[in-house]
Motif scaffolding. Structure first.
Motif, short mmCIF file in Angstrom:
data_model
loop_
_atom_site.label_atom_id
_atom_site.label_comp_id
_atom_site.label_asym_id
_atom_site.label_seq_id
_atom_site.Cartn_x
_atom_site.Cartn_y
_atom_site.Cartn_z
N GLU A 115 0.82 -1.33 0.48
CA GLU A 115 0.24 -0.24 -0.15
C GLU A 115 0.96 0.96 -0.05
O GLU A 115 0.57 2.66 -0.35
N LEU A 123 -7.91 8.61 -4.34
CA LEU A 123 -7.28 7.33 -3.87
C LEU A 123 -6.26 7.41 -3.12
O LEU A 123 -5.86 6.00 -2.39
N GLY A 180 -5.08 2.45 3.86
CA GLY A 180 -4.83 1.30 4.64
C GLY A 180 -3.32 0.59 4.60
O GLY A 180 -2.94 -0.22 5.20
N LEU A 206 -5.67 5.13 -0.03
CA LEU A 206 -4.18 4.31 0.08
C LEU A 206 -3.81 4.72 1.13
O LEU A 206 -2.55 3.28 2.07
N GLU A 256 -11.11 0.22 -4.42
CA GLU A 256 -10.12 0.68 -3.17
C GLU A 256 -11.06 0.01 -1.63
O GLU A 256 -10.38 -0.04 -0.44
N TYR A 257 -12.20 1.49 -1.85
CA TYR A 257 -12.94 1.53 -0.71
C TYR A 257 -13.67 0.18 -0.42
O TYR A 257 -13.27 0.26 0.90
N SER A 310 -8.96 -8.26 -3.11
CA SER A 310 -8.20 -8.64 -3.30
C SER A 310 -7.59 -10.23 -2.98
O SER A 310 -8.12 -10.58 -2.03
N ASN A 321 -12.17 -2.52 -1.30
CA ASN A 321 -11.91 -3.06 -0.85
C ASN A 321 -12.03 -3.18 1.01
O ASN A 321 -10.96 -4.77 1.92
N TYR A 322 -11.10 -2.09 1.47
CA TYR A 322 -10.59 -1.71 3.07
C TYR A 322 -12.00 -2.25 3.44
O TYR A 322 -11.45 -2.64 4.68
N SER A 363 2.49 1.90 -3.28
CA SER A 363 1.43 2.18 -4.22
C SER A 363 1.67 3.72 -4.28
O SER A 363 1.09 4.62 -5.22
#
Length: 181
Positions: A16, A52, A59, A56, A132-133, A142, A135-136, A19
């Motif tokens: 993370e 984004l 995360g 990140l 991503e939101y 993922s 996913n977290y 990235s």
């Protein structure tokens, strides 16, 4: 088992963080190499990109704190204070996700009829930020190791995100403390 979990969490927070940093360089190189995209002139690019990066960062912090806690205290449970802070930030994330389409509309009208190709890139970044939101904060999207893939094949459903589990744990702790009063 502990060492495997340490490696996994370390992989997550370094990934993370990498990235987070690399996307800054990539955006700069894209803007420098392809100036006709007008990336840095688009509100939609900046709003999507900053969302984004903000996600990140959340995360990275979450996984780093879990890794540090597992290493020092032998527990991978995220501290309640961090979970409370991320719960509060979750509302900001949702607000940003809802507001950002206005930047796309503004860019479209500002640049119309010669809408730059950078708008498409901004849209991909926005979609990636939403994923991503999810996913977290909701479900794990993922699946990057054999164990996760095998679990997905067997259960035929996505796993609950680790942070989502921590939110449930927070709710249970708060409910228990209310019951003790």
């Amino acid at each position: 088992m502990r060492n495997r979990l340490l490696k996994r969490i370390s992989y997550l927070f370094t990934g993370e963080t990498t990235s987070l940093v690399m996307f800054v360089f990539i955006s700069y190189l894209m803007n420098y190499t392809y100036p006709d995209l007008h990336l840095y002139s688009l509100f939609s690019f900046w709003s999507s990109f900053l969302l984004l990066e903000f996600l990140l960062l959340q995360g990275s912090i979450y996984w780093f704190v879990k890794w540090k806690r597992l290493k020092k205290e032998n527990t991978s449970a995220a501290p309640i204070r961090l979970v409370e802070q991320l719960w509060a930030i979750k509302k900001w994330n949702i607000a940003l996700i809802i507001i950002i389409p206005a930047a796309f509309i503004a860019d479209y009208y500002m640049w119309h009829p010669s809408t730059p190709q950078g708008l498409t890139i901004a849209a991909f970044i926005y979609i990636f930020a939403i994923l991503e939101y999810v996913n977290y904060f909701h479900i794990q999207l993922s699946y990057d190791n054999r164990s996760d893939i095998n679990s997905l094949k067997q259960t035929k459903r996505f796993k609950q995100a680790c942070l989502s589990k921590d939110f449930k744990r927070l709710k249970n702790i708060k409910a228990e403390s209310r019951n003790l009063r």
